[in-house]
Scaffold this motif. Structure first.
Motif, PDB file in Angstrom:
ATOM      1  N   MET A 158     -30.299 -27.448  16.296  1.00 15.17           N
ATOM      2  CA  MET A 158     -28.943 -27.653  15.595  1.00 15.17           C
ATOM      3  C   MET A 158     -28.712 -29.077  15.196  1.00 15.17           C
ATOM      4  SD  MET A 158     -26.147 -26.242  14.761  1.00 15.17           S
ATOM      5  CE  MET A 158     -26.201 -24.629  15.782  1.00 15.17           C
ATOM      6  N   ASN A 159     -28.107 -29.316  13.839  1.00 15.35           N
ATOM      7  CA  ASN A 159     -27.723 -30.620  13.355  1.00 15.35           C
ATOM      8  C   ASN A 159     -26.919 -31.171  14.511  1.00 15.35           C
ATOM      9  OD1 ASN A 159     -26.906 -32.643  12.110  1.00 15.35           O
ATOM     10  ND2 ASN A 159     -27.091 -31.728  10.258  1.00 15.35           N
ATOM     11  N   GLU A 160     -27.020 -32.523  14.816  1.00 13.32           N
ATOM     12  CA  GLU A 160     -26.023 -33.106  15.770  1.00 13.32           C
ATOM     13  C   GLU A 160     -24.766 -33.636  15.120  1.00 13.32           C
ATOM     14  OE1 GLU A 160     -28.031 -36.416  17.668  1.00 13.32           O
ATOM     15  OE2 GLU A 160     -29.353 -35.120  18.712  1.00 13.32           O
ATOM     16  N   LYS A 161     -24.729 -33.902  13.873  1.00 12.26           N
ATOM     17  CA  LYS A 161     -23.629 -34.108  13.075  1.00 12.26           C
ATOM     18  C   LYS A 161     -22.777 -32.951  12.577  1.00 12.26           C
ATOM     19  CE  LYS A 161     -25.759 -38.359  11.221  1.00 12.26           C
ATOM     20  NZ  LYS A 161     -26.147 -39.136   9.947  1.00 12.26           N
ATOM     21  N   ASN A 162     -21.996 -32.447  13.346  1.00 14.40           N
ATOM     22  CA  ASN A 162     -21.672 -30.941  13.299  1.00 14.40           C
ATOM     23  C   ASN A 162     -19.956 -31.262  13.402  1.00 14.40           C
ATOM     24  OD1 ASN A 162     -21.638 -31.450  16.020  1.00 14.40           O
ATOM     25  ND2 ASN A 162     -22.275 -29.425  16.550  1.00 14.40           N
ATOM     26  N   MET A 195     -20.293 -20.620   5.461  1.00 17.06           N
ATOM     27  CA  MET A 195     -20.457 -22.100   4.898  1.00 17.06           C
ATOM     28  C   MET A 195     -20.940 -23.092   5.812  1.00 17.06           C
ATOM     29  SD  MET A 195     -16.537 -22.391   2.812  1.00 17.06           S
ATOM     30  CE  MET A 195     -16.385 -21.756   1.463  1.00 17.06           C
ATOM     31  N   VAL A 196     -20.488 -22.983   7.199  1.00 18.25           N
ATOM     32  CA  VAL A 196     -21.011 -23.952   8.230  1.00 18.25           C
ATOM     33  C   VAL A 196     -22.516 -23.536   8.427  1.00 18.25           C
ATOM     34  CG1 VAL A 196     -21.026 -24.549  10.677  1.00 18.25           C
ATOM     35  CG2 VAL A 196     -18.870 -24.077   9.319  1.00 18.25           C
ATOM     36  N   GLU A 221     -28.407 -25.402   7.510  1.00 21.92           N
ATOM     37  CA  GLU A 221     -29.531 -25.075   6.744  1.00 21.92           C
ATOM     38  C   GLU A 221     -29.837 -26.247   5.556  1.00 21.92           C
ATOM     39  OE1 GLU A 221     -29.078 -21.494   4.778  1.00 21.92           O
ATOM     40  OE2 GLU A 221     -28.806 -20.461   6.680  1.00 21.92           O
ATOM     41  N   GLY A 222     -29.037 -27.378   5.648  1.00 23.85           N
ATOM     42  CA  GLY A 222     -29.304 -28.616   4.797  1.00 23.85           C
ATOM     43  C   GLY A 222     -28.572 -28.637   3.440  1.00 23.85           C
ATOM     44  N   TYR A 223     -27.524 -27.631   3.190  1.00 15.69           N
ATOM     45  CA  TYR A 223     -26.829 -27.718   1.912  1.00 15.69           C
ATOM     46  C   TYR A 223     -25.717 -28.734   1.835  1.00 15.69           C
ATOM     47  CZ  TYR A 223     -29.363 -23.624   0.323  1.00 15.69           C
ATOM     48  OH  TYR A 223     -30.363 -22.788   0.145  1.00 15.69           O
TER      49      TYR A 223
END
Length: 319
Positions: free
Chosen positions: A1-5, A118-119, A124-126
């Motif tokens: 999971m992306n830490e910048k969330n 959207m999240v 996913e990198g968008y």
């Protein structure tokens, strides 16, 4: 999971006292569900932007922040600046705290459940995720015809715009920082955002009826908004005026030649109908051309003054 969330949902508000209690309730539920699923951090917020409302909109926003500072924040503009400027004010404020920002309207017409997709797309990198209406069955024929016609005209004029997309979108922090570099006063974010670039995708949703209150975009404002969009991103209308002028000039040369031949042949007559028709036609074309040119000159005038697009009076946010 992306830490910048860390997610901020930015919502421009103008006289939305009737809908804010329900909007805040539904968004609270959505944010809590996303937090529980680990998709967004605990620092995520809903940021309401008060666009100079004269009703109880700002007191309601202030009360929401007082009661739940970990959920709601607010931005209060010094006066009414219009939807696009209020939205930009929220985006440029939220970018200081958020990793991703979703913009949506307060009237609950945008499907809140589309936030999940959207999240997910962000993770996913968008960098930009556009909310696109899947259908317009609830619109009147006139609204559907004019709205879809507007997008088609914009495309025909060479404007890079996402079909059936309004201002419901997710943008990463990097995308919003890119948006901040666009300094024009005449804002049409639906046309500006695609120019940022970066990896993007779309999420489809069905737009609902307005939950409460009245629309802040009557026909007059919709026409002005469409005119802003066209003249802010395309010079084709002014080229069309030039082309029309060339065609009319060529026709006038043919008519002059015809008049000379008729005069020499002795076939001239009063010709009142053709004379009046020509005067009205050419006068209408000239006025139309002057109006289009004037629209561009007016935009140049506004841009050269470099006045601020908005002034923030106060910000309520617990980082």
């Amino acid at each position: 999971m992306n830490e910048k969330n860390t997610l901020y949902i930015v919502i421009p508000c103008y006289k939305e006292e009737a809908v804010l209690p329900e909007t805040s309730k539904r968004l609270r539920e959505k944010m809590n569900a996303l937090r529980a699923a680990g998709k967004i951090s605990g620092h995520s917020r809903v940021m309401f932007v008060n666009d100079g409302s004269s009703d109880q909109t700002w007191p309601i926003i202030s009360r929401l922040h007082e009661q739940e500072p970990e959920m709601f924040s607010g931005v209060n503009l010094s006066r009414n600046r219009g939807h696009q400027n209020a939205l930009l004010a929220g985006l440029l404020t939220a970018v200081n705290y958020a990793d991703m920002i979703i913009s949506m309207d307060a009237d609950l017409q945008d499907d809140i459940n589309a936030v999940d997709a959207m999240v997910d797309a962000y993770h996913e990198g968008y960098e930009i995720v556009y909310g696109v209406r899947s259908k317009r069955e609830k619109d009147t024929f006139f609204k559907r015809f004019t709205a879809e016609g507007f997008y088609k005209v914009m495309k025909a004029l060479g404007v890079d715009i996402v079909f059936n997309h309004a201002d419901y979108r997710l943008m990463s922090r990097r995308a919003v920082e890119g948006l901040a570099q666009f300094s024009e006063v005449n804002l049409f974010l639906r046309g500006i955002v695609p120019q940022i670039g970066y990896k993007w995708t779309t999420v489809s949703y069905e737009r609902a009826e307005r939950f409460a209150g009245e629309s802040k975009y009557p026909l007059k404002k919709m026409i002005a908004f469409a005119a802003d969009g066209i003249t802010s991103f395309s010079v084709k209308p002014i080229r069309l005026v030039f082309s029309t002028g060339v065609v009319v000039f060529l026709i006038s040369l043919v008519m002059l030649l015809y008049a000379l031949i008729s005069k020499l042949a002795g076939h001239t007559s009063a010709g009142w109908t053709s004379l009046m028709g020509s005067i009205w036609l050419l006068g209408g074309i000239q006025l139309l051309g002057l109006g289009i040119i004037g629209e561009y000159i007016g935009k140049i005038y506004n841009e050269t003054k470099r006045r601020p697009r908005f002034i923030i009076e106060s910000v309520l946010n617990k980082a």
